[in-house]
Design a protein around this motif. Structure first.
Motif, PDB file in Angstrom:
ATOM      1  N   VAL B  23       0.844  -1.198   0.000  1.00 60.66           N
ATOM      2  CA  VAL B  23       0.000   0.000   0.000  1.00 60.66           C
ATOM      3  C   VAL B  23       0.879   1.247   0.000  1.00 60.66           C
ATOM      4  CG1 VAL B  23      -1.588   1.357   1.405  1.00 60.66           C
ATOM      5  CG2 VAL B  23      -2.009  -1.079   1.056  1.00 60.66           C
ATOM      6  N   LEU B  24       1.931   1.237   0.796  1.00 55.89           N
ATOM      7  CA  LEU B  24       2.832   2.394   0.840  1.00 55.89           C
ATOM      8  C   LEU B  24       3.449   2.633  -0.543  1.00 55.89           C
ATOM      9  CD1 LEU B  24       4.680   2.037   4.254  1.00 55.89           C
ATOM     10  CD2 LEU B  24       2.799   3.554   3.651  1.00 55.89           C
ATOM     11  N   GLU B  25       3.844   1.548  -1.211  1.00 55.82           N
ATOM     12  CA  GLU B  25       4.426   1.711  -2.542  1.00 55.82           C
ATOM     13  C   GLU B  25       3.412   2.302  -3.504  1.00 55.82           C
ATOM     14  OE1 GLU B  25       6.795  -1.485  -4.166  1.00 55.82           O
ATOM     15  OE2 GLU B  25       7.541  -1.953  -2.157  1.00 55.82           O
ATOM     16  N   GLN B  26       2.198   1.775  -3.436  1.00 51.61           N
ATOM     17  CA  GLN B  26       1.121   2.283  -4.290  1.00 51.61           C
ATOM     18  C   GLN B  26       0.903   3.777  -4.050  1.00 51.61           C
ATOM     19  OE1 GLN B  26      -1.061   1.536  -6.649  1.00 51.61           O
ATOM     20  NE2 GLN B  26      -2.238   3.404  -6.314  1.00 51.61           N
ATOM     21  N   LEU B  27       0.825   4.146  -2.784  1.00 49.00           N
ATOM     22  CA  LEU B  27       0.573   5.547  -2.454  1.00 49.00           C
ATOM     23  C   LEU B  27       1.774   6.418  -2.813  1.00 49.00           C
ATOM     24  CD1 LEU B  27      -1.347   5.259   0.928  1.00 49.00           C
ATOM     25  CD2 LEU B  27      -2.245   5.438  -1.394  1.00 49.00           C
ATOM     26  N   GLY B  28       2.941   5.806  -2.903  1.00 50.62           N
ATOM     27  CA  GLY B  28       4.118   6.543  -3.371  1.00 50.62           C
ATOM     28  C   GLY B  28       3.938   6.953  -4.823  1.00 50.62           C
ATOM     29  N   GLY B  29       3.180   6.153  -5.566  1.00 51.59           N
ATOM     30  CA  GLY B  29       2.901   6.472  -6.958  1.00 51.59           C
ATOM     31  C   GLY B  29       1.786   7.485  -7.104  1.00 51.59           C
ATOM     32  N   SER B  30       0.669   7.214  -6.437  1.00 45.39           N
ATOM     33  CA  SER B  30      -0.447   8.153  -6.497  1.00 45.39           C
ATOM     34  C   SER B  30      -1.412   7.863  -5.363  1.00 45.39           C
ATOM     35  CB  SER B  30      -1.178   8.019  -7.832  1.00 45.39           C
ATOM     36  OG  SER B  30      -1.717   6.716  -7.939  1.00 45.39           O
ATOM     37  N   ASP B  31      -2.197   8.848  -5.006  1.00 49.21           N
ATOM     38  CA  ASP B  31      -3.196   8.661  -3.966  1.00 49.21           C
ATOM     39  C   ASP B  31      -4.209   7.620  -4.419  1.00 49.21           C
ATOM     40  OD1 ASP B  31      -1.795  10.693  -2.886  1.00 49.21           O
ATOM     41  OD2 ASP B  31      -3.339  12.224  -3.188  1.00 49.21           O
ATOM     42  N   ALA B  32      -4.958   7.071  -3.478  1.00 49.33           N
ATOM     43  CA  ALA B  32      -5.920   6.038  -3.841  1.00 49.33           C
ATOM     44  C   ALA B  32      -7.033   5.968  -2.805  1.00 49.33           C
ATOM     45  CB  ALA B  32      -5.218   4.690  -3.932  1.00 49.33           C
ATOM     46  N   SER B  33      -8.195   5.503  -3.240  1.00 45.66           N
ATOM     47  CA  SER B  33      -9.320   5.302  -2.330  1.00 45.66           C
ATOM     48  C   SER B  33      -9.202   3.921  -1.699  1.00 45.66           C
ATOM     49  CB  SER B  33     -10.637   5.399  -3.083  1.00 45.66           C
ATOM     50  OG  SER B  33     -10.754   4.312  -3.969  1.00 45.66           O
ATOM     51  N   ILE B  34     -10.010   3.689  -0.686  1.00 48.95           N
ATOM     52  CA  ILE B  34     -10.046   2.368  -0.057  1.00 48.95           C
ATOM     53  C   ILE B  34     -10.433   1.314  -1.101  1.00 48.95           C
ATOM     54  CG2 ILE B  34     -11.107   0.983   1.746  1.00 48.95           C
ATOM     55  CD1 ILE B  34      -9.688   3.117   3.078  1.00 48.95           C
ATOM     56  N   THR B  35     -11.409   1.642  -1.924  1.00 46.97           N
ATOM     57  CA  THR B  35     -11.854   0.712  -2.968  1.00 46.97           C
ATOM     58  C   THR B  35     -10.715   0.368  -3.920  1.00 46.97           C
ATOM     59  OG1 THR B  35     -14.092   1.589  -2.851  1.00 46.97           O
ATOM     60  CG2 THR B  35     -13.510   0.389  -4.832  1.00 46.97           C
ATOM     61  N   ASP B  36      -9.981   1.381  -4.392  1.00 47.31           N
ATOM     62  CA  ASP B  36      -8.816   1.142  -5.261  1.00 47.31           C
ATOM     63  C   ASP B  36      -7.886   0.120  -4.633  1.00 47.31           C
ATOM     64  OD1 ASP B  36      -9.737   3.100  -6.939  1.00 47.31           O
ATOM     65  OD2 ASP B  36      -8.435   4.670  -6.106  1.00 47.31           O
ATOM     66  N   LEU B  37      -7.520   0.396  -3.381  1.00 49.32           N
ATOM     67  CA  LEU B  37      -6.532  -0.446  -2.703  1.00 49.32           C
ATOM     68  C   LEU B  37      -7.070  -1.852  -2.484  1.00 49.32           C
ATOM     69  CD1 LEU B  37      -5.266   2.199  -0.130  1.00 49.32           C
ATOM     70  CD2 LEU B  37      -4.070   1.371  -2.167  1.00 49.32           C
ATOM     71  N   ALA B  38      -8.340  -1.930  -2.077  1.00 41.82           N
ATOM     72  CA  ALA B  38      -8.952  -3.238  -1.822  1.00 41.82           C
ATOM     73  C   ALA B  38      -8.897  -4.087  -3.090  1.00 41.82           C
ATOM     74  CB  ALA B  38     -10.384  -3.064  -1.350  1.00 41.82           C
ATOM     75  N   GLN B  39      -9.209  -3.470  -4.233  1.00 37.92           N
ATOM     76  CA  GLN B  39      -9.182  -4.215  -5.493  1.00 37.92           C
ATOM     77  C   GLN B  39      -7.773  -4.656  -5.827  1.00 37.92           C
ATOM     78  OE1 GLN B  39     -11.135  -1.603  -8.221  1.00 37.92           O
ATOM     79  NE2 GLN B  39     -13.150  -2.557  -7.905  1.00 37.92           N
ATOM     80  N   ARG B  40      -6.839  -3.722  -5.746  1.00 35.85           N
ATOM     81  CA  ARG B  40      -5.458  -4.039  -6.119  1.00 35.85           C
ATOM     82  C   ARG B  40      -4.895  -5.179  -5.290  1.00 35.85           C
ATOM     83  NH1 ARG B  40      -1.600  -0.965  -9.000  1.00 35.85           N
ATOM     84  NH2 ARG B  40      -3.304   0.548  -9.151  1.00 35.85           N
ATOM     85  N   MET B  48      -9.189  -3.972   3.909  1.00 40.25           N
ATOM     86  CA  MET B  48      -8.254  -2.907   3.531  1.00 40.25           C
ATOM     87  C   MET B  48      -8.364  -1.716   4.477  1.00 40.25           C
ATOM     88  SD  MET B  48      -5.833  -1.720   1.888  1.00 40.25           S
ATOM     89  CE  MET B  48      -5.517  -3.030   0.709  1.00 40.25           C
ATOM     90  N   LYS B  49      -9.591  -1.433   4.872  1.00 39.41           N
ATOM     91  CA  LYS B  49      -9.777  -0.327   5.815  1.00 39.41           C
ATOM     92  C   LYS B  49      -8.924  -0.538   7.070  1.00 39.41           C
ATOM     93  CE  LYS B  49     -11.618   3.301   7.767  1.00 39.41           C
ATOM     94  NZ  LYS B  49     -12.228   2.926   9.011  1.00 39.41           N
ATOM     95  N   LYS B  50      -8.882  -1.775   7.532  1.00 35.67           N
ATOM     96  CA  LYS B  50      -8.088  -2.068   8.728  1.00 35.67           C
ATOM     97  C   LYS B  50      -6.607  -1.775   8.482  1.00 35.67           C
ATOM     98  CE  LYS B  50     -10.747  -5.621  11.175  1.00 35.67           C
ATOM     99  NZ  LYS B  50     -10.596  -6.933  11.827  1.00 35.67           N
ATOM    100  N   HIS B  51      -6.103  -2.224   7.343  1.00 40.20           N
ATOM    101  CA  HIS B  51      -4.694  -1.976   7.041  1.00 40.20           C
ATOM    102  C   HIS B  51      -4.412  -0.480   6.990  1.00 40.20           C
ATOM    103  CE1 HIS B  51      -3.182  -5.968   6.546  1.00 40.20           C
ATOM    104  NE2 HIS B  51      -4.046  -6.287   5.607  1.00 40.20           N
ATOM    105  N   VAL B  52      -5.307   0.236   6.316  1.00 40.33           N
ATOM    106  CA  VAL B  52      -5.104   1.676   6.195  1.00 40.33           C
ATOM    107  C   VAL B  52      -5.119   2.328   7.583  1.00 40.33           C
ATOM    108  CG1 VAL B  52      -6.177   3.810   5.376  1.00 40.33           C
ATOM    109  CG2 VAL B  52      -5.946   1.861   3.833  1.00 40.33           C
TER     110      VAL B  52
END
Lengths: 120, 120
Positions: B23-40, B48-52
DNA sequence: TTTACAGTGAACCATATGGTTCACTATCAA
DNA sequence: TTGATAGTGAACCATATGGTTCACTGTAAA
């Protein structure tokens, strides 16, 4: 490198406990037996043995048993991978914040220009 | 600094999960919603909410909810303390291994001298 | 040859972790 | 107004974690 991520998992997990970080600091000063460490950290031998095993598993500590006593030393791994990971991400962070800085600068310049235009 | 150790605890623990590092790497690239991250990361929204939340707790991520969607970005903490901790311990490691090197050198010299003496 | 000591392993315990489902709220869009 | 969408929270589950006690082995010392 399938193992890379698993390695980071176990190493960061090993470092996430205050007792284990304390053990590493202690061993940085001098080698120690399980008994030494157990006393210093107010814990049973069994409890300390578990911590040492985890550190050993992560390659951060090596041990050798001679006679009754098991002596613990710092291991061969020097946290290169973890330092690298953190450094890369510090750079990611920086890059993103620099981009933010530039955006702010851009907006400032734009605002200034708008103000100038209005004054004319 | 009572909080220092607790901070290292939570940060290293946050970093000890492969999904959260992702998730940190992803956010290093661009911001993202919970839904984005959950899918990825092939996970439920709740998961995913818990991880965030854990990353947010560690100060590694910040989030803002506008409308229905919560946008996640890299947080303000840039792992300075963790980098420092690791660096200090890399130095400890090095110091100990240097001492070992010197010992070995010393023994080598001694051995050489003994050999010379014998030859005489 | 006892006796004490260092460590080990199994079993146990309470709590934490990483995930899910399900029911719910709030918001956006038709 | 009626769906569909994004997120949230509670409850639950399996497994991991950090610790203990207890019974045991092997080694050192008297």
């Amino acid at each position: 490198m399938v193992h890379y991520q698993a390695r980071l998992d176990t190493t960061f997990a090993a470092l996430s406990d205050v007792t284990r970080r304390g053990v590493l600091e202690q061993l940085g000063g001098s080698d120690a037996s399980i008994t030494d460490l157990a006393q210093r950290f107010h814990m049973t031998l069994t409890g300390m043995k578990k911590h040492v095993s985890i550190l050993e598993q992560a390659g951060l500590v090596t041990t050798e048993k001679v006679g009754r006593v098991r002596t613990c030393k710092l291991g061969l791994r020097r946290l290169e991978e973890e330092a690298t990971w953190i450094e890369q991400h510090r750079q990611l962070w920086s890059a993103r914040f620099d981009a933010l800085d530039e955006l702010v600068e851009h907006l400032k310049r734009k605002e200034k220009a708008d103000a100038q235009r209005k004054r004319r």
